[in-house]
Design an enzyme around this catalytic site. Structure first.
Site, PDB file in Angstrom:
ATOM      1  N   SER A   1      11.914 -14.016  72.113  1.00 42.61           N
ATOM      2  CA  SER A   1      12.909 -12.940  72.074  1.00 42.61           C
ATOM      3  C   SER A   1      12.316 -11.687  72.701  1.00 42.61           C
ATOM      4  O   SER A   1      11.097 -11.500  72.705  1.00 42.61           O
ATOM      5  CB  SER A   1      13.303 -12.660  70.620  1.00 42.61           C
ATOM      6  OG  SER A   1      14.022 -11.456  70.510  1.00 42.61           O
TER       7      SER A   1
ATOM      8  N   TYR B   1      10.506 -10.742  62.208  1.00 39.17           N
ATOM      9  CA  TYR B   1      10.966 -11.681  63.240  1.00 39.17           C
ATOM     10  C   TYR B   1      10.234 -11.437  64.555  1.00 39.17           C
ATOM     11  O   TYR B   1       9.755 -12.385  65.204  1.00 39.17           O
ATOM     12  CB  TYR B   1      12.466 -11.541  63.439  1.00 39.17           C
ATOM     13  CG  TYR B   1      13.036 -12.414  64.520  1.00 39.17           C
ATOM     14  CD1 TYR B   1      13.235 -13.772  64.309  1.00 39.17           C
ATOM     15  CD2 TYR B   1      13.369 -11.888  65.769  1.00 39.17           C
ATOM     16  CE1 TYR B   1      13.757 -14.594  65.308  1.00 39.17           C
ATOM     17  CE2 TYR B   1      13.891 -12.687  66.772  1.00 39.17           C
ATOM     18  CZ  TYR B   1      14.093 -14.030  66.534  1.00 39.17           C
ATOM     19  OH  TYR B   1      14.602 -14.838  67.535  1.00 39.17           O
TER      20      TYR B   1
END
Length: 223
Positions: A143, A156
């Protein structure tokens, strides 16, 4: 071609989203695809779509955080195919978006167990089978927050940064002694359930589709 003759790919998180789309794209490209996820119904739907399109696939439903189950799967794959030609590390959880100081230790540990430790266990278990391939690829789905910090995304983001570093390090270690190639793939904004959870007000029609992301992943194998 039978499933034994085809190149073999393992895709985690293959019950929906980018994982399911990637599994279908790999099957269309001639791979026999091993589908893993916790949701058996979703895996069966992906498998059915692959078979209806003329491809082949096998489902292996289990919790990716179960390291012993990963080892058993590697043993089974080795017994049937003696190799693994592609490993797509796609499964992940988002966790709750909150300040780092507010996150409960158990939630932080669960996120890292899923997003990092499980992938280490997969690499560890399947390394001999990847080395046995004539042209193996390992893809880690990451990401943008892995390299560009964003408030409230700390756990995350840290897990995705750790995964990218882990896979890149593995790639350096095997580069001179195998045909394994490693890839870090960031799909960007993509219309998935995880994206909808993170950005509930966003119009999914403005985002990349999972199928487009899947095509980009498969293209890495021939780049």
């Amino acid at each position: 071609m039978t499933d034994i003759e085809k190149p073999v790919a393992l895709v985690t998180g293959a019950s929906r989203g980018i994982g399911a789309a990637t599994a279908k794209a790999l099957a269309a490209a001639g791979y026999h695809v091993l589908l893993t996820a916790r949701t058996e119904g979703g895996l069966e739907a992906t498998e059915t779509a692959i078979h209806e399109a003329g491809g082949t696939a096998t489902i292996a439903p289990f919790d990716i955080t179960d390291g012993d189950a990963i080892d058993r799967l590697a043993q089974a794959v080795g017994g049937r195919w003696q190799r693994l030609d592609a490993l797509v590390l796609n499964a992940a959880i988002l966790g709750d978006l909150m300040p780092v100081s507010h996150m409960e230790p158990k939630d932080f540990e669960k996120l890292f167990k899923t997003n990092v430790t499980a992938n280490y266990r997969l690499i560890r278990a399947f390394d001999p089978l990847l080395r046995a391939s004539k042209d193996a690829h390992v893809v880690a789905v990451t990401s943008g927050v892995a390299s560009t910090p964003r408030a409230y995304w700390g756990a995350y983001a840290a897990s995705k940064a750790a995964l990218a570093n882990l896979v890149q390090t593995y790639g350096l270690e095997v580069a001179a002694i195998s045909r394994i190639k490693t890839h870090i793939y960031n799909p960007g904004g993509t219309a998935t359930a995880m994206r909808a959870k993170a950005f509930p007000g966003e119009d999914p029609a403005t985002l990349k589709t999972a199928e487009t992301a899947a095509a980009e992943i498969v293209s890495l194998f021939t780049a």
